[in-house]
Enzyme design. Structure first.
Site: not given
Ligand SMILES: NC(=O)c1ccc[n+]([C@@H]2O[C@H](COP(=O)([O-])OP(=O)(O)OC[C@H]3O[C@@H](n4cnc5c(N)ncnc54)[C@H](O)[C@@H]3O)[C@@H](O)[C@H]2O)c1
Length: 373
Positions: A15, A75, A94, A96, A118, A270
């Site tokens: 990126r 990054k 970013y 972190h 972030e 993550d």
């Molecule tokens: N792997 C990757 O490349 C990548 C990229 C972007 C985001 N992420 C990760 O994805 C994850 C989700 O991000 P997001 O932006 O959607 O967050 P978000 O805060 O928008 O959504 C999280 C949801 O989880 C729900 N939740 C909490 N506890 C719960 C449970 N016990 N059971 C079911 N649902 C529950 C919350 O109510 C909320 O609706 C984060 O950990 C983020 O860091 C990873």
């Protein structure tokens, strides 16, 4: 202001922090833009496109850093970049910090101003510079899941939408936030039967009004999860509890209850993952199988689609960057108060409470700099 855009040197990062369209916005407003040679190439933007937009291409990372007042990156700086960061720099990227003590110390020592994507936070607690990457990862989780459900790749051999006369695949999404919602749209669009589990009733009320008929919602608890997994084809982990490790909603013993070739995509990897058996993988080697269940746990999913990710990220960062260039970092917070939460380190002081707490270092409130200095 002079805006410098170095080429990302972190492994496999394609990126770039500014597109030619963004460069044009800066130059149009009287700012100077310096872009390191081939910085945009991985995202599909050649040097000539930046030149056309009025930017200057520089041959080395050293020169690029030295020319900038504001350094725009994607990054966090890596060790080789630490010596290039100067006291007069405003770094917008970013960081972190909480997971990286050497970086925190290096940025304190540099006396630069560190504005972290972030932690930019709006009044409603949303994180406008994280949302675009969640959107990318959410949509991609279904694309990946559909792919790995194919037999030659280790999956059950089921087509997500089925065909007339066959049932579609069943997709379970844990967490209905940004990632979960985007995943649900994609899976539903392909014709799958989708169930989103969340703990927030208000979120599920909202989802049930905006989602198509093949998306249902269900309260997230162990009982319900156990009842669903024996018939699931694709399970997507998208849970987030801000500031905490993700809870393990799928435990190791549950794998035995799944169909062979079920695919698990844990986007929350993550933050530790919401599937106990998920450990971070890379785009080079994205999957592994336990008890016949395929796991995909890439920690930087958006990295695989740099064109989309760069545009999504820069669409969100550019208005802030322009205001920073026009008004300076203090006055930019008047139009965009959410920027004030983005400052993590200013002139050697940690101004973000959580980072100071993590390393047991002194904290100076950001208001000290925004109001007095
Ligand atoms: N792997 C990757 O490349 C990548 C990229 C972007 C985001 N992420 C990760 O994805 C994850 C989700 O991000 P997001 O932006 O959607 O967050 P978000 O805060 O928008 O959504 C999280 C949801 O989880 C729900 N939740 C909490 N506890 C719960 C449970 N016990 N059971 C079911 N649902 C529950 C919350 O109510 C909320 O609706 C984060 O950990 C983020 O860091 C990873």
């Amino acid at each position: 202001m002079r805006i410098a855009v170095p080429k990302e040197i972190k492994n496999n990062e394609n990126r770039v922090a500014l597109t030619p369209a963004g460069a044009q916005e800066f130059t149009k407003n009287g700012h100077q833009v310096f872009v390191q040679e081939t910085a945009g190439l991985g995202s599909g933007f050649p040097d000539e496109a930046y030149q056309k937009a009025g930017a200057t291409i520089l041959p080395s990372i050293e020169e690029t850093y030295s020319k900038g007042d504001m350094i725009m990156k994607v990054k966090e700086p890596i060790e080789e970049e630490y010596p290039l960061i100067q006291e007069n720099h405003l770094l917008f990227t970013y960081f972190h910090f909480a997971s990286n003590k050497p970086l925190t110390q290096a940025m304190i020592n540099s006396k630069a101003i560190c504005l972290a994507y972030e932690t930019v936070e709006k009044e409603d607690k949303t994180l406008p510079l994280l949302i675009p990457m969640s959107e990318v990862a959410g949509r991609m989780s279904v694309q990946k899941g559909a792919n790995y459900l194919e037999k030659p790749l280790g999956g059950r051999g089921i087509l997500l939408g089925g065909v007339p006369g066959t049932l579609p695949a069943k997709v379970i999404i844990l967490g209905g936030g940004i990632v979960g919602t985007q995943a649900a749209w994609m899976a539903a669009g392909l014709g799958a039967d989708v169930i989103i589990l969340d703990v927030s009733l208000s979120r599920m009320r909202y989802l049930s009004t905006v989602m198509p008929k093949n998306v249902k919602t269900m309260m997230s608890n162990e009982f319900n999860i156990r009842s669903l997994i024996p018939t699931a084809d694709l399970i997507i982990g998208a849970v987030l509890i801000p500031g905490a490790k993700a809870p393990h909603l799928i435990t190791r013993d549950m794998l035995k209850e799944m169909l062979p070739g079920t695919v698990l995509v844990d986007v929350a990897v993550d933050q530790g993952g919401c599937i106990e058996t998920c450990t971070p993988t890379t785009h080079e080697d994205p999957t592994y199988t336990i008890d016949g269940v395929l796991h995909y746990c890439v920690a930087n999913m958006p990295g695989a689609v740099p064109y989309t990710s760069t545009l999504a990220l820069t669409n969100a960062t550019l208005p802030y960057a322009l205001e920073l260039a026009q008004k300076g970092w203090k006055k930019a917070c008047i139009k965009f108060p959410e920027l004030s939460f983005g400052f993590n380190i200013i002139k050697g002081d940690i101004v973000y409470q959580a980072v100071a707490d993590t390393f047991n270092l002194p904290h100076v409130p950001v208001s000290y700099y925004l109001n007095h200095h």
